[in-house]
Design an enzyme around this catalytic site. Structure first.
Site, mmCIF file in Angstrom:
data_model
loop_
_atom_site.group_PDB
_atom_site.id
_atom_site.type_symbol
_atom_site.label_atom_id
_atom_site.label_comp_id
_atom_site.label_asym_id
_atom_site.label_seq_id
_atom_site.Cartn_x
_atom_site.Cartn_y
_atom_site.Cartn_z
ATOM 1 N N ASN A 259 -73.511 34.596 53.903
ATOM 2 C CA ASN A 259 -72.411 35.531 54.102
ATOM 3 C C ASN A 259 -72.192 36.408 52.873
ATOM 4 O O ASN A 259 -71.678 35.952 51.849
ATOM 5 C CB ASN A 259 -71.130 34.755 54.428
ATOM 6 N N ASP A 285 -69.505 47.233 64.090
ATOM 7 C CA ASP A 285 -68.841 45.962 63.843
ATOM 8 C C ASP A 285 -69.224 44.981 64.943
ATOM 9 O O ASP A 285 -69.694 45.374 66.017
ATOM 10 C CB ASP A 285 -67.325 46.161 63.815
ATOM 11 N N ASP A 398 -66.399 51.323 53.432
ATOM 12 C CA ASP A 398 -66.617 52.529 54.228
ATOM 13 C C ASP A 398 -65.941 53.753 53.605
ATOM 14 O O ASP A 398 -66.534 54.833 53.520
ATOM 15 C CB ASP A 398 -66.156 52.328 55.672
ATOM 16 N N HIS A 422 -62.329 48.005 69.864
ATOM 17 C CA HIS A 422 -62.395 47.090 68.728
ATOM 18 C C HIS A 422 -61.148 46.219 68.715
ATOM 19 O O HIS A 422 -60.070 46.655 69.120
ATOM 20 C CB HIS A 422 -62.476 47.922 67.439
#
Length: 664
Positions: A259, A285, A398, A422
């Site tokens: 991760n 995502d 981002d 989302h």
């Protein structure tokens, strides 16, 4: 959809699409009934100022005889208009965002081609940046026919859309298909790597892979579908994986790595897209449902842009699917926080209540600083020049990338008509808990690199204020993370890669020291509060006014530092607070209170501790003073390090180590 070229030099750039059979709650995003004008509100409109009148009018508009019939949606591209009824394609997914094509591409003329059968009328409309609607052209059709309308983009400098309506005559009118076309651009068939970063959400990943397999016509320009799996519940271990993998005919690849957070996963997608020769990487995502046509629209728009451009999609709420979370974002340069580009914009706009034609602000073109990486297409040309994501784990990767691209001369466009659904963060609070470390550190890193103001404008002041709010709210675990963030920030950028896989476990290892970090599923697991022990007899406590805020803060901090909590507060809480009531100015009056979390999955026991408050307040103050003194030197270090820590070479070393770790 492969990019279809017509003999006369026109290319499809946007197809009319309709929702799939399991998406009944999204119909308003694709088609709606009624006249072209609908109800268009202005600031001086009586309806605009009267919620009751507006509610009554909208109820009338959306009454049963105004709704599109779901059973009339025949395929993904065709629908029936019943005799005597009218259907508009002036909707989010089917209107043509003319001002975006006018601003960012060489295109100045477009063509609308509508294939119909039956009898009726086609009417073409346009809007301007104020949302005013004008009829442009129209045609009566009878039998099987193809109607072509040539249209100009010249008057769309600040905003506006094109769309068309269908009205059936005595018989039904069937839309067989319709397309918006632009002049063919030679060589404009970019290849894209579609990349999903996931952490223990294999069901979401496989669902999106299945959606793509079922809409294979959108995959012609997709070179590879890449899942970067950083979780313990592996996508490849799911029962359905083999069938989905086979249905994608070799285009699906999974990379397992430890991760490294969102930035580590998305950077891997950027890296692989450059390595495999793609023209673009499309970052997605994991907890989304994709509108597959968005993939074609993003690539097609990017292909037509005058220069390499980052092109992103919008985000709708997965659990309230007609609600648009935001239409575009900029970074407030003085505060370094996400902001809306225009004052009249809404967040959480519901298209089932007010459609595109009814909402003037949606017609003004929105220019942005960045696009969220829930869906964002980045040209590999840009990656080769400015590098990959910074190793920030989560938060601000981002936004920082968009700012970095802009400084290098590359723009970002949030393109209407391209979107995902989302899991919304409207019901989350990621400013508390383990994520607080990354919020604090990464916002300050972004400020050091990009702020145009001395000492970062207002950012340091707001950081100190946040420390005080968390401390008087008894959120000591959150403050622990913020203090660690300041310490690591002051060490400089050199160890950011090394910390990617280790920092989160380090933070979580300290949870046991902080009762506010220990979540229990049921409030009955905590002792019951004693009646009348809450502050001010349980009266609602409001936020101090601006005039009262500083005296209130001094008094509250002094009380919490000097006055010991009551002995009983360690034995039982003074009350329960729902998450929506967990506001710093309210919680600060308690010595002990059980508070629900934002997700509704549990609650924690906040307990006031003057020793923790004193120690943490002293640490945070000293660290902010050190940061203030060393700001210019530290900003220079971070700016000089960007090219190195975002480089292909630095990330390759991190990926190699992460892949080895995932195999142990």
């Amino acid at each position: 959809m492969s990019e279809q070229n017509y003999d006369d030099g026109w290319t499809i750039v946007q197809r009319i699409i309709l929702p799939s059979s399991d998406q009944t709650d999204t119909v308003s995003l694709y088609v709606d009934a009624g006249s072209a004008n609908g109800i268009r509100l202005r600031e001086n409109d009586e309806l605009y100022r009267s919620p009751k009148l507006l509610e009554d009018k909208l109820h009338l508009f959306s009454s049963e005889n105004r709704e599109a019939h779901f059973e009339d949606l025949l395929t993904r591209h065709s629908m029936r208009v019943r005799s005597g009824e009218q259907i508009s394609f002036g909707t989010y997914f089917n209107a043509f965002p003319a001002s975006y094509w006018r601003r960012w591409t060489h295109t100045r003329d477009i063509r609308l081609s509508v294939n119909t059968s039956g009898s009726g009328t086609i009417s073409v409309y346009k809007s301007n940046a104020r949302g005013s609607v004008q009829r442009v052209d129209g045609k009566h059709v009878d039998g099987a026919s193809t109607s072509v309308f040539d249209l100009t983009l010249k008057p769309f400098g600040d905003g506006g859309w094109y769309w068309f309506d269908l009205a059936a005559s005595a018989d039904d009118l069937v839309l067989e298909s319709a397309e918006w076309l632009a002049a063919t651009v030679e060589g404009a068939k970019g290849q894209v790597t579609l990349q999903i970063t996931t952490m223990d959400k294999p069901e979401f990943c496989l669902n999106n892979a299945r959606i793509l397999a079922e809409n294979s016509d959108v995959l012609d320009n997709v070179k590879e579908i890449l899942i970067v799996d950083q979780g313990s519940r592996k996508v490849q271990d799911q029962d359905e994986f083999s069938a989905v993998h086979e249905s994608l005919e070799g285009k699906l690849r999974v990379i397992n790595q430890v991760n490294l957070g969102g930035s580590g996963g998305f950077a891997r997608g950027m890296y692989e897209a450059v390595e495999n020769g793609s023209d673009y990487v499309l970052l997605l995502d994991d907890d989304v449902v994709v509108e597959p046509e968005s993939i074609v629209r993003l690539v097609t728009f990017a292909d037509h842009c005058r220069k390499p451009t980052i092109v992103g999609g919008h985000m709708f709420d997965l659990y309230n699917r007609s609600v648009l979370h935001t239409f575009g974002e900029v970074v407030d340069p003085y505060r370094i926080v996400p902001a809306l580009p225009h004052a009249d914009m809404e967040t959480r706009h519901d298209f089932s209540t007010a459609n595109l034609r009814q909402t003037p602000w949606l017609h003004r073109r929105v220019d942005v600083d960045y696009n969220g990486w829930w869906m964002c297409l980045i040209p590999t040309h840009v990656i080769k020049e400015i590098g990959l994501s910074l190793p920030l784990f989560i938060k601000w990767d981002d936004a920082e990338y968009g700012l970095r691209a802009r400084e290098a001369g590359y723009s970002t466009v949030s393109l209407p008509g391209a979107a995902v659904w989302h899991v919304s963060w409207i019901d989350k609070d990621d400013l508390v808990g383990w994520q607080a470390y990354f919020h604090e550190r990464n916002r300050l890193i972004t400020t050091l690199i990009h702020s145009p103001y001395p000492k970062g404008g207002r950012v340091l002041r707001e950081s100190v204020q946040s420390d005080v709010k968390h401390l008087v709210s008894m959120q000591y675990f959150t403050e622990h993370g913020r203090i660690e963030a300041l310490k690591d920030l002051l060490r400089g950028p050199e160890d950011l890669h090394k910390m990617l896989g280790t920092k989160l476990p380090e933070i979580n290892a300290t949870k046991a020291r902080y009762p506010d970090a220990l979540l229990k599923e049921d409030v009955d697991e905590f002792p019951a509060p004693k009646l009348g022990r809450g502050p001010l007899g349980g009266d609602v406590i409001g936020m101090p006014s601006k005039k009262e805020l500083i005296p209130w803060g001094i008094k509250t901090v002094a009380r919490q530092l000097i006055k010991a909590p009551g002995a009983e507060s360690a034995v039982r809480p003074q009350g329960y607070l729902a998450h929506r009531d967990n506001r710093w100015f309210r919680v600060a009056h308690y010595d002990s209170v059980v508070v629900s979390n934002a997700e509704g999955t549990g609650a924690s026991w906040y307990q006031r501790d003057p020793r923790k408050l004193r120690k943490m307040l002293t640490q945070a103050t000293k660290l902010h003073m050190q940061l203030f003194r060393n700001w210019e030197e530290l900003a220079d270090r971070y700016r000089r390090a960007v090219s190195e820590i975002s480089s292909m070479e630095s990330w390759k070393k991190t990926f190699d180590a992460a892949s080895e770790g995932s195999n142990q």
